[in-house]
Design an enzyme around this catalytic site. Sequence first.
Site, PDB file in Angstrom:
ATOM      1  N   ALA A   1      48.323 -82.606   4.802  1.00 42.07           N
ATOM      2  CA  ALA A   1      47.286 -81.663   4.364  1.00 42.07           C
ATOM      3  C   ALA A   1      47.852 -80.361   3.827  1.00 42.07           C
ATOM      4  CB  ALA A   1      46.292 -81.363   5.474  1.00 42.07           C
ATOM      5  N   GLY A   2      47.275 -79.949   2.702  1.00 41.60           N
ATOM      6  CA  GLY A   2      47.574 -78.644   2.132  1.00 41.60           C
ATOM      7  C   GLY A   2      48.542 -78.680   0.966  1.00 41.60           C
TER       8      GLY A   2
ATOM      9  N   SER B   1      44.746 -85.219  -2.095  1.00 43.79           N
ATOM     10  CA  SER B   1      44.083 -84.442  -3.158  1.00 43.79           C
ATOM     11  C   SER B   1      45.051 -83.922  -4.207  1.00 43.79           C
ATOM     12  CB  SER B   1      43.339 -83.243  -2.556  1.00 43.79           C
ATOM     13  OG  SER B   1      42.464 -83.664  -1.554  1.00 43.79           O
TER      14      SER B   1
ATOM     15  N   LYS C   1      45.598 -93.322  11.716  1.00 40.13           N
ATOM     16  CA  LYS C   1      45.746 -91.887  11.476  1.00 40.13           C
ATOM     17  C   LYS C   1      44.571 -91.223  12.175  1.00 40.13           C
ATOM     18  CE  LYS C   1      45.389 -88.093   8.287  1.00 40.13           C
ATOM     19  NZ  LYS C   1      45.103 -87.599   6.936  1.00 40.13           N
TER      20      LYS C   1
ATOM     21  N   GLY D   1      42.826 -80.454   1.514  1.00 41.63           N
ATOM     22  CA  GLY D   1      42.299 -80.266   0.166  1.00 41.63           C
ATOM     23  C   GLY D   1      42.404 -78.849  -0.367  1.00 41.63           C
TER      24      GLY D   1
END
Lengths: 68, 264
Positions: B184-185, B207, B97, B158
């Site tokens: 992400a997000g 997260s 990644k 995050g």
Amino acid sequence: MIVIVNGSERRVDAGTTVAELVASLGAPGDGRGVAVALGGEVVPRSAWPATELREGARIEVLTAVQGG
Amino acid sequence: MSDALEIAGRRFGSRLILGTGGFDNHELLAAALAAAQTELCTVALRRLDPKAQGSILAVLDEAGIQVLPNTAGCYTARDAVATAHLAREAFQTDWVKLEVIGDDRTLLPDAVELVAAAETLVDEGFTVLPYTTDDPVLARRLEDVGCAAVMPLGSPIGSGMGICNPYNVSIIVERASVPVILDAGIGTASDAALAIELGCDGVLCASAISRAHDPVAMATAIRLGVQAGALAAGAGRIPRRRYAQAATPDEGMPVLTIAPDTVA
């Protein structure tokens, strides 16, 4: 002799190999999940037993941690 | 739309990829992995701490999960490539990644360094999954240099702000010929469902699960969100309209209000 392991000085016997250093840090015997850079260059696992450290060598010993 | 995800010829039974960062301990991670039913997880490489308790690899190996090493924390193509080399040695995988960050407050990718690193690693035989912005042109550049997937952000890492520009994500999906993983997000299950409804092939989530009040419950919720999104995407949503369209027919309506002067 003194080498720099993960940014800290460490006293090792002359002729210590990468394999011996990694084992002394408590890493798994087969080296799974561990990578070593010597002077910024990757040392393949197969070369650990034959790679001797020199005085002042800078070694990074890395392992898996949690991460996104 | 099935529940399976295929990247570079490898098939995974779940569209959910779990980032392992942020869990308080390995027991909680193991419980969340079981709830998420994921088959692919990211890990990072850091200096070995002889005092560290337990190994995350043992947790992942025990659960039969494939490891996807990341290059988190790298700000240059050079560092990211070197980290990928180390990860290949550590994990005996050529999957990576690829993260090349350009700014420490937003953690947004550095597009120039990212493409350079991707090109180098593809040439060296890596299976490269780059974390990228939601820019459709950059996604195409990454595909052009041979990346096995593209992983656009929904919003900053995050941040939990979900998918801030669903139009860009859908443009990336329409034009990509490699899998698109929303990375992400994600803040909660509905964000994951939306990603899949937009046509993404998978969702990468860290997260939202690890920092939830109840990570195991959130892992279950996001797994179900991903499944709901896949079902909904396959079912075909109705078009959006500016005006109402009655669901109940007008035909057969009784006349119930009678003008006073017509009452006998």
